[in-house]
Design an enzyme around this catalytic site. Structure first.
Site, PDB file in Angstrom:
ATOM      1  N   ASN A  11       0.874  -1.171   0.000  1.00  8.65           N
ATOM      2  CA  ASN A  11       0.000   0.000   0.000  1.00  8.65           C
ATOM      3  C   ASN A  11       0.912   1.222   0.000  1.00  8.65           C
ATOM      4  O   ASN A  11       1.535   1.532   1.006  1.00  8.65           O
ATOM      5  CB  ASN A  11      -0.877  -0.043   1.265  1.00  8.65           C
ATOM      6  CG  ASN A  11      -1.678   1.227   1.476  1.00  8.65           C
ATOM      7  OD1 ASN A  11      -1.741   2.086   0.599  1.00  8.65           O
ATOM      8  ND2 ASN A  11      -2.292   1.334   2.650  1.00  8.65           N
ATOM      9  N   TRP A  12       0.965   1.885  -1.152  1.00  9.33           N
ATOM     10  CA  TRP A  12       1.909   3.006  -1.284  1.00  9.33           C
ATOM     11  C   TRP A  12       1.355   4.312  -0.729  1.00  9.33           C
ATOM     12  O   TRP A  12       2.018   5.347  -0.780  1.00  9.33           O
ATOM     13  CB  TRP A  12       2.339   3.151  -2.752  1.00  9.33           C
ATOM     14  CG  TRP A  12       3.287   2.071  -3.199  1.00  9.33           C
ATOM     15  CD1 TRP A  12       3.785   1.069  -2.418  1.00  9.33           C
ATOM     16  CD2 TRP A  12       3.849   1.876  -4.499  1.00  9.33           C
ATOM     17  NE1 TRP A  12       4.629   0.264  -3.156  1.00  9.33           N
ATOM     18  CE2 TRP A  12       4.681   0.743  -4.451  1.00  9.33           C
ATOM     19  CE3 TRP A  12       3.724   2.557  -5.726  1.00  9.33           C
ATOM     20  CZ2 TRP A  12       5.390   0.272  -5.563  1.00  9.33           C
ATOM     21  CZ3 TRP A  12       4.430   2.085  -6.833  1.00  9.33           C
ATOM     22  CH2 TRP A  12       5.259   0.957  -6.739  1.00  9.33           C
ATOM     23  N   LYS A  13       0.123   4.282  -0.264  1.00 10.37           N
ATOM     24  CA  LYS A  13      -0.494   5.462   0.363  1.00 10.37           C
ATOM     25  C   LYS A  13      -0.271   6.713  -0.504  1.00 10.37           C
ATOM     26  O   LYS A  13      -0.259   6.603  -1.730  1.00 10.37           O
ATOM     27  CB  LYS A  13       0.052   5.625   1.792  1.00 10.37           C
ATOM     28  CG  LYS A  13      -0.136   4.334   2.603  1.00 10.37           C
ATOM     29  CD  LYS A  13       0.099   4.489   4.077  1.00 10.37           C
ATOM     30  CE  LYS A  13      -0.136   3.150   4.769  1.00 10.37           C
ATOM     31  NZ  LYS A  13       0.062   3.204   6.210  1.00 10.37           N
ATOM     32  N   HIS A  97      -9.399   1.027   4.886  1.00 12.16           N
ATOM     33  CA  HIS A  97      -8.128   1.172   5.608  1.00 12.16           C
ATOM     34  C   HIS A  97      -8.347   2.083   6.822  1.00 12.16           C
ATOM     35  O   HIS A  97      -9.127   3.040   6.757  1.00 12.16           O
ATOM     36  CB  HIS A  97      -7.065   1.756   4.672  1.00 12.16           C
ATOM     37  CG  HIS A  97      -5.696   1.723   5.269  1.00 12.16           C
ATOM     38  ND1 HIS A  97      -5.270   2.679   6.162  1.00 12.16           N
ATOM     39  CD2 HIS A  97      -4.679   0.832   5.152  1.00 12.16           C
ATOM     40  CE1 HIS A  97      -4.045   2.380   6.551  1.00 12.16           C
ATOM     41  NE2 HIS A  97      -3.661   1.268   5.953  1.00 12.16           N
ATOM     42  N   GLU A  99      -6.706   4.445   7.993  1.00 11.17           N
ATOM     43  CA  GLU A  99      -6.492   5.882   7.746  1.00 11.17           C
ATOM     44  C   GLU A  99      -7.727   6.503   7.094  1.00 11.17           C
ATOM     45  O   GLU A  99      -8.037   7.667   7.338  1.00 11.17           O
ATOM     46  CB  GLU A  99      -5.230   6.077   6.891  1.00 11.17           C
ATOM     47  CG  GLU A  99      -3.975   5.823   7.713  1.00 11.17           C
ATOM     48  CD  GLU A  99      -2.781   5.310   6.925  1.00 11.17           C
ATOM     49  OE1 GLU A  99      -2.759   5.414   5.693  1.00 11.17           O
ATOM     50  OE2 GLU A  99      -1.850   4.777   7.583  1.00 11.17           O
ATOM     51  N   GLU A 169      -5.337  -5.263  10.505  1.00 12.94           N
ATOM     52  CA  GLU A 169      -4.307  -4.255  10.721  1.00 12.94           C
ATOM     53  C   GLU A 169      -4.572  -3.548  12.044  1.00 12.94           C
ATOM     54  O   GLU A 169      -5.365  -2.587  12.088  1.00 12.94           O
ATOM     55  CB  GLU A 169      -4.326  -3.231   9.592  1.00 12.94           C
ATOM     56  CG  GLU A 169      -4.052  -3.828   8.234  1.00 12.94           C
ATOM     57  CD  GLU A 169      -3.477  -2.790   7.279  1.00 12.94           C
ATOM     58  OE1 GLU A 169      -2.348  -2.990   6.810  1.00 12.94           O
ATOM     59  OE2 GLU A 169      -4.125  -1.769   7.044  1.00 12.94           O
ATOM     60  N   GLY A 175       2.575   1.954  10.833  1.00  7.72           N
ATOM     61  CA  GLY A 175       3.534   3.052  10.713  1.00  7.72           C
ATOM     62  C   GLY A 175       4.219   3.428  12.014  1.00  7.72           C
ATOM     63  O   GLY A 175       4.846   4.473  12.116  1.00  7.72           O
ATOM     64  N   SER A 215       3.524  -2.473  10.268  1.00  7.39           N
ATOM     65  CA  SER A 215       4.977  -2.539  10.444  1.00  7.39           C
ATOM     66  C   SER A 215       5.584  -3.894  10.068  1.00  7.39           C
ATOM     67  O   SER A 215       6.499  -4.372  10.726  1.00  7.39           O
ATOM     68  CB  SER A 215       5.357  -2.142  11.876  1.00  7.39           C
ATOM     69  OG  SER A 215       4.948  -0.809  12.146  1.00  7.39           O
ATOM     70  N   GLY A 236       2.832  -1.125   4.288  1.00  7.39           N
ATOM     71  CA  GLY A 236       2.927   0.281   3.937  1.00  7.39           C
ATOM     72  C   GLY A 236       4.384   0.671   3.723  1.00  7.39           C
ATOM     73  O   GLY A 236       4.965   0.458   2.663  1.00  7.39           O
ATOM     74  N   GLY A 237       5.004   1.217   4.772  1.00  5.51           N
ATOM     75  CA  GLY A 237       6.366   1.753   4.693  1.00  5.51           C
ATOM     76  C   GLY A 237       7.358   0.866   3.953  1.00  5.51           C
ATOM     77  O   GLY A 237       8.079   1.339   3.059  1.00  5.51           O
TER      78      GLY A 237
HETATM   79  P1  PGA Z   1       2.955   0.068   7.680  1.00  7.77           P
HETATM   80  O1  PGA Z   1       1.475   0.271   7.078  1.00  7.77           O
HETATM   81  O2  PGA Z   1       3.486  -1.202   7.059  1.00  7.77           O
HETATM   82  O3  PGA Z   1       3.712   1.284   7.267  1.00  7.77           O
HETATM   83  O4  PGA Z   1       2.793  -0.074   9.146  1.00  7.77           O
HETATM   84  C1  PGA Z   1       0.596  -0.804   6.880  1.00  7.77           C
HETATM   85  C2  PGA Z   1      -0.691  -0.328   6.269  1.00  7.77           C
HETATM   86  O5  PGA Z   1      -1.147   0.771   6.614  1.00  7.77           O
HETATM   87  O6  PGA Z   1      -1.287  -1.024   5.429  1.00  7.77           O
END
Ligand code: PGA
Length: 253
Positions: A11-13, A97, A99, A169, A175, A215, A236-237
């Site tokens: 997920n490149w956000k 998600h 967020e 998640e 993050g 993470s 994500g990251g």
């Molecule tokens: P993260 O994000 O790997 O940066 O913790 C995961 C996500 O939000 O899907």
């Protein structure tokens, strides 16, 4: 051993321009060419989807979007429909998600409508759920997951949901560098699978993939993936750098 094919999803956000995303996708394509027994998906931002779709041609990496709106078309300024995502080359879409729930007011009810829109356009929804830190501390993890699953998948029959992917998640692990321990992940995944069994039957529950997100990094992916109910990762990251992400794809090595 479960017969579920692992899915490693990035997920490149809100990162990368079209050119940067296409370059990263092209690099990833080369790095994971030899990968077998695993599915890979990346979800760049909307404006990069077309360029990434072009860069991924000739590879098995699937393209996903990070959101959609449930109406097919119309006066919905700023929104994007499932048909538009299919048109640009998406096969998957991340829905609900944390967020989006936190910053953009998504609710279980809107998530439900989005899943419906995705499925009717033959997009695979990656349906995200998870508890906050306060909810975990108040021992509400299972009741939160229960509500998110029941309301998010309300009014579906099991045959509607084929292909559905669930992503557990925990919000406190996204993050933050704090990962759920593999036992915490397994416990939550087992709970979700058994709830899906109650709602949609054992055959569905045995087949559905439940990804862990929060993470995930090259140094913890293997331990998480060894757990019997963890069928992949939503990252994500660590998905932004193709080299790092490819290490996740090769988690067995
Ligand atoms: P993260 O994000 O790997 O940066 O913790 C995961 C996500 O939000 O899907």
């Amino acid at each position: 051993m479960s017969s579920r094919t692992p899915l490693i999803a990035g997920n490149w956000k809100m990162h990368k321009t079209g050119l940067q995303a296409a370059e990263a996708a092209g690099q990833l394509k080369g790095l994971v060419k030899q990968a077998t027994g695993v599915e890979i998906m990346i979800a760049p931002t909307f404006t990069a989807l077309y360029q990434v779709a072009q860069a991924l041609k000739g590879s098995d990496i699937a393209l996903g979007a990070q959101n959609l709106y449930w109406e097919k078309q119309g006066a919905f300024t700023g929104e994007i429909s499932s048909e538009m995502l299919v048109d640009v080359g998406c096969s998957h879409v991340i829905i609900g998600h944390s967020e989006r729930r936190l910053f953009f007011g998504e609710t279980d009810a809107s998530v439900n409508r989005k899943i419906q829109a995705a499925l009717s356009a033959n997009l695979i929804p990656v349906f995200c759920i998870g508890e906050t830190e306060a909810q975990r501390e108040a021992s509400e993890t299972f009741s939160v997951l229960d509500k998110q699953v029941r309301d998010g998948l309300k009014d579906f029959a099991f045959e509607d949901l084929s292909g559905l992917v669930v992503a557990y998640e925990p919000v406190w692990a996204i993050g933050t560098g704090k990962t759920a321990s593999r036992e915490q992940a397994q416990e939550a995944h087992q709970f979700i699978r058994s709830l899906l069994g109650t709602l949609f039957g054992k055959q569905f529950a045995d087949a559905v993939r439940i990804l862990y997100g929060g993470s995930v990094k090259p140094d913890n992916v293997q331990a998480l993936m060894k757990m019997p109910d963890v069928d992949g990762a939503l990252v994500g990251g660590a998905s932004l750098d193709p080299e790092t992400f490819s290490k996740l794809v090769f988690f067995k090595h």
